[in-house]
Design an enzyme around this catalytic site. Structure first.
Site, PDB file in Angstrom:
ATOM      1  N   ASP A 217       0.728  -1.318  -0.119  1.00 34.44           N
ATOM      2  CA  ASP A 217       0.128   0.199  -0.008  1.00 34.44           C
ATOM      3  C   ASP A 217       0.646   1.180  -0.093  1.00 34.44           C
ATOM      4  O   ASP A 217       0.867   2.092   0.716  1.00 34.44           O
ATOM      5  CB  ASP A 217      -0.825   0.129   1.229  1.00 34.44           C
ATOM      6  CG  ASP A 217      -1.774   1.220   1.253  1.00 34.44           C
ATOM      7  OD1 ASP A 217      -2.304   1.510   0.363  1.00 34.44           O
ATOM      8  OD2 ASP A 217      -2.146   1.567   2.435  1.00 34.44           O
ATOM      9  N   GLU A 458       3.747  -7.806   7.329  1.00 29.14           N
ATOM     10  CA  GLU A 458       2.382  -8.294   6.898  1.00 29.14           C
ATOM     11  C   GLU A 458       2.848  -9.293   5.818  1.00 29.14           C
ATOM     12  O   GLU A 458       2.207  -9.247   4.834  1.00 29.14           O
ATOM     13  CB  GLU A 458       1.399  -7.310   6.418  1.00 29.14           C
ATOM     14  CG  GLU A 458       1.168  -6.354   7.600  1.00 29.14           C
ATOM     15  CD  GLU A 458      -0.363  -5.629   7.490  1.00 29.14           C
ATOM     16  OE1 GLU A 458      -0.931  -5.505   6.294  1.00 29.14           O
ATOM     17  OE2 GLU A 458      -1.006  -5.158   8.343  1.00 29.14           O
ATOM     18  N   TYR A 522      -6.578  -3.443  12.961  1.00 26.24           N
ATOM     19  CA  TYR A 522      -7.348  -2.397  12.415  1.00 26.24           C
ATOM     20  C   TYR A 522      -8.638  -2.528  12.858  1.00 26.24           C
ATOM     21  O   TYR A 522      -9.699  -2.383  12.047  1.00 26.24           O
ATOM     22  CB  TYR A 522      -7.008  -2.301  10.883  1.00 26.24           C
ATOM     23  CG  TYR A 522      -5.767  -1.719  10.532  1.00 26.24           C
ATOM     24  CD1 TYR A 522      -5.924  -0.332  10.531  1.00 26.24           C
ATOM     25  CD2 TYR A 522      -4.806  -2.347  10.261  1.00 26.24           C
ATOM     26  CE1 TYR A 522      -4.781   0.259  10.044  1.00 26.24           C
ATOM     27  CE2 TYR A 522      -3.452  -1.597   9.613  1.00 26.24           C
ATOM     28  CZ  TYR A 522      -3.519  -0.187   9.764  1.00 26.24           C
ATOM     29  OH  TYR A 522      -2.422   0.433   9.527  1.00 26.24           O
TER      30      TYR A 522
END
Ligand code: GCB
Length: 658
Positions: A217, A458, A522
């Site tokens: 991202d 991640e 999150y």
């Protein structure tokens, strides 16, 4: 992000878009012939990280060394058809335009905005006549992603992997009698076998295509992102210095390992400047290697509150040094004990952010004013820490972090490694990641600010944005992969803890291999969206369970947050508003603050940053910054300042005149 179980809005059947190719860390080309005219001493082959000739030391001036920064306006040309090499563009670049070095090319030229193919850089330099008879090194701070280098039309070497330096010994290839032409081909092709990579179209059905399509991202900025230096050293010189510190009582012990070029043997001296005068320690170098310990009585330790630094000078030779190199060091210890992280024997709590190297126009190019401003704002907000998400930051940033006293989690470029991909691709990435770790530890090992290495961010059992099932062997493949990666890092640096950053819901088998558990979470955003009460309960259960499953290890929550459009408000607060972002971060700090094994909280993220174009990203920006991209505080920044620095919004005296 959180691992998704969502059903795809639309499934896109991708064809095989990328050819798989061989990976490798750095390739030294066979010794190139020395330039005929003006050669000073015979050429030696180009060097690479891991090679005994590689010099990981940041170029610095000293009584025996000179440095010349080649930053500036270079010539530049895109090569979309990959014809530059066959057409010998290294013999002189025609139809070129100007580009600043360092800088990313993407935000400068409209035709290069989404261009990641080959691009050529060219500049000229004269060799300083005073460098006659000395060794000349050419060092690149970083080229994203692959660079091939020619000097006067002769190929001198290649390097694979962005964000880390590489160097060549160009003695004899750099002419003393006229201008030298330096040509660099840089390409950042988005490929499967790179670190980081793109999703594997053979094994992935994406339901959301971003442009450019990456598995991570942030925007894949490309180019020569850091300075290019020429520097000269004596023929016999210091190639590497490794510093490890400890203490006994109030005495600091500074163990220094020195590597000298060419297997040089002879006497050397270590010197540490202290308030009480210099402390000298003789050292014998045999076959290029020697180690000694300097004892510093009443040592002033390095910490965020007191980032004390000493100057360590290494000298080869007797009375008149053959070579001299000085660097700043900090005396401190770092250890993990039970579920605590101890700095200088005392429990420490990390308050800070994940960040990016990202700014208007120059993309990921080195920008010293931005680094200083960011570090000032970190102090302003009361932070004591940051993570170099999701790749190693510049050497200048690391030196400044030592000076500002930030506790840094140093991360490799391994973001979103995906273990549903084919075995040969995973293996290529393993080879590249091992090389990246070698380069990173080699480069940053002496920074007191680095207290933890992050091997990856991640890692995934399957890509985001796919509803494909998780392959049965995905977890096991990752477990083996990380056993190898952790082992490699620990063998290269036994002095620091090692971790990896887990995606929310990621396999415990991977993250638990770390000495510290780093977890992204999150709730309130990607999961339990918009419901902070429920998100708080989910968070407490999630982190408590993680702690139980991973054993008594400290946890750092390395990401949590919400996108906030600056200027959007809502009462009651709602997603995308500054108020919701602030409330969500406050909720995380409340819940995590009540869990004694949580030793760090890093909201995601410091400032808004550029991403690919996506249905998730307004204006191609990730808006989870507590500062805007131009570094103005959102409401969350003021809330954090009050929480971390104790400065209230009502305190209008908060800016103290210098
Ligand atoms: C993550 C990633 C980070 C993203 C962030 C987000 O988990 O580690 O790179 O930017 O989520 O905002 O989606």
């Amino acid at each position: 992000m959180a691992e998704t179980t969502a059903t795809p809005a639309r499934a896109i059947d991708l064809t095989r878009r990328q050819m798989f190719g061989a990976a490798g860390a750095a390739v030294a080309l066979a010794s190139a012939p020395a330039a005929s005219a003006g050669a000073v001493t015979p050429a030696i082959p180009a060097s690479k990280p891991g090679d005994p000739r590689f010099t990981p030391l940041y170029p610095r001036e000293s009584a025996t060394r000179s440095v010349r920064d080649l930053s500036g306006l270079w010539r530049f040309r895109l090569d979309p058809k990959d014809i530059g090499e066959s057409q010998r563009w290294f013999d002189g670049l025609r139809e070129a335009r100007r580009i600043p070095v360092p800088c990313s090319w993407n935000d400068l030229f409209d035709d290069a905005a989404n261009y990641f193919g080959a691009a050529w850089y060219e500049t000229e330099f004269q060799l300083d006549p005073a460098w006659h008879g000395r060794r000349v090194h050419l060092r690149f701070g970083s080229a994203v992603y692959r660079a091939k280098v020619w000097l006067n039309g002769v190929a001198i070497g290649e390097h694979l992997g962005g964000h880390l330096p590489f160097a060549f010994d160009v003695t004899g290839q750099a002419r003393a009698d006229g201008p030298n032409r330096l040509t660099v081909m840089v390409e950042n092709k988005l490929r499967l076998d790179r670190v980081p990579a793109i999703p594997d179209p053979d094994t992935t059905h994406l339901y959301q295509e971003d442009f450019p399509q990456t598995s991570y991202d942030f925007f894949p900025y490309s180019g020569l992102h850091r300075p290019v230096w020429l520097h000269s050293t004596p023929d016999n010189h210091i190639e590497d210095v490794r510093v490890t510190t400890s203490r006994t009582g109030t005495t600091g012990l500074v163990e220094v390992a020195v590597r000298a070029s060419g297997g040089w043997s002879g006497p050397a001296t270590l010197e540490i400047a202290t308030d009480g005068g210099p402390i000298r320690q003789p050292l014998v170098i045999r076959d290029g290697a020697g180690t000694a310990t300097v004892r510093v009585p009443a040592a002033r330790l390095w910490s965020p509150e007191h980032p004390n630094l000493y100057t360590l000078t290494v000298r080869l030779g007797d009375a008149t040094p053959i070579d001299e190199y000085a660097l700043k060091i900090g005396i401190r210890t770092i250890a993990v004990q039970g579920d605590r992280v101890l700095l200088n024997g005392e429990p420490v709590h990390l308050r800070g952010f994940g960040k990016h190297e990202d700014f208007f126009l120059h993309g990921r190019g080195l920008d010293l004013p931005v680094i200083i401003r960011d570090f000032e704002l970190l102090k302003w907000i009361g932070a004591n820490s940051f993570r170099t998400s999701h790749y190693p930051y510049s050497e200048e940033a690391m030196m400044l972090a030592d000076e500002y006293g930030f506790l840094v989690i140093g991360e490799t470029p391994a973001v979103s490694l995906t273990f549903s991909d084919r075995a040969e691709i995973i293996e290529a990435r393993r080879v590249q990641l091992r090389a990246d770790i070698e380069d990173l530890i080699s480069r940053d090992k002496n920074h007191p600010c680095v207290i933890l290495w992050s091997m990856a961010n991640e890692s995934l059992t399957k890509p985001f944005h796919t509803a494909d099932p998780v392959p049965a062997d995905s977890v096991a493949k990752g477990t083996r992969f990380f056993a190898d990666i952790f082992g490699h890092a620990r063998s290269l640096d036994p002095s620091r803890p090692v971790a990896m950053v887990s995606v929310q819901g990621g396999p415990v088998e991977w993250v638990s291999q770390g000495d510290v558990i780093c977890a992204n979470s999150y709730n309130g955003w990607y999961a339990v969206s918009g419901r902070l009460e429920d998100a708080a309960a989910t968070l407490r259960t999630e982190i408590t369970t993680l702690h139980q499953k991973c054993g008594a290890k400290p946890i750092i929550v390395t990401e949590f947050g919400a996108d906030a459009m600056a200027g959007v408000h809502g009462e009651p607060s709602q997603m995308w508003s500054e108020d919701y972002q602030s409330d969500l971060i406050a909720m995380y700090l409340d819940v995590l603050g009540s869990l004694p094994f949580v030793v760090g909280t890093h909201p995601w993220c410091f400032a808004d940053f550029r991403t690919a174009q996506s249905i998730m990203r307004v204006g191609s920006l990730n808006l989870k910054g507590v500062f805007t991209r131009d570094r103005q505080p959102k409401r969350a920044a003021h809330m954090l300042r009050e929480t971390w620095a104790g400065v209230k919004a009502t305190d209008w005296h908060r800016v103290q005149p210098a």
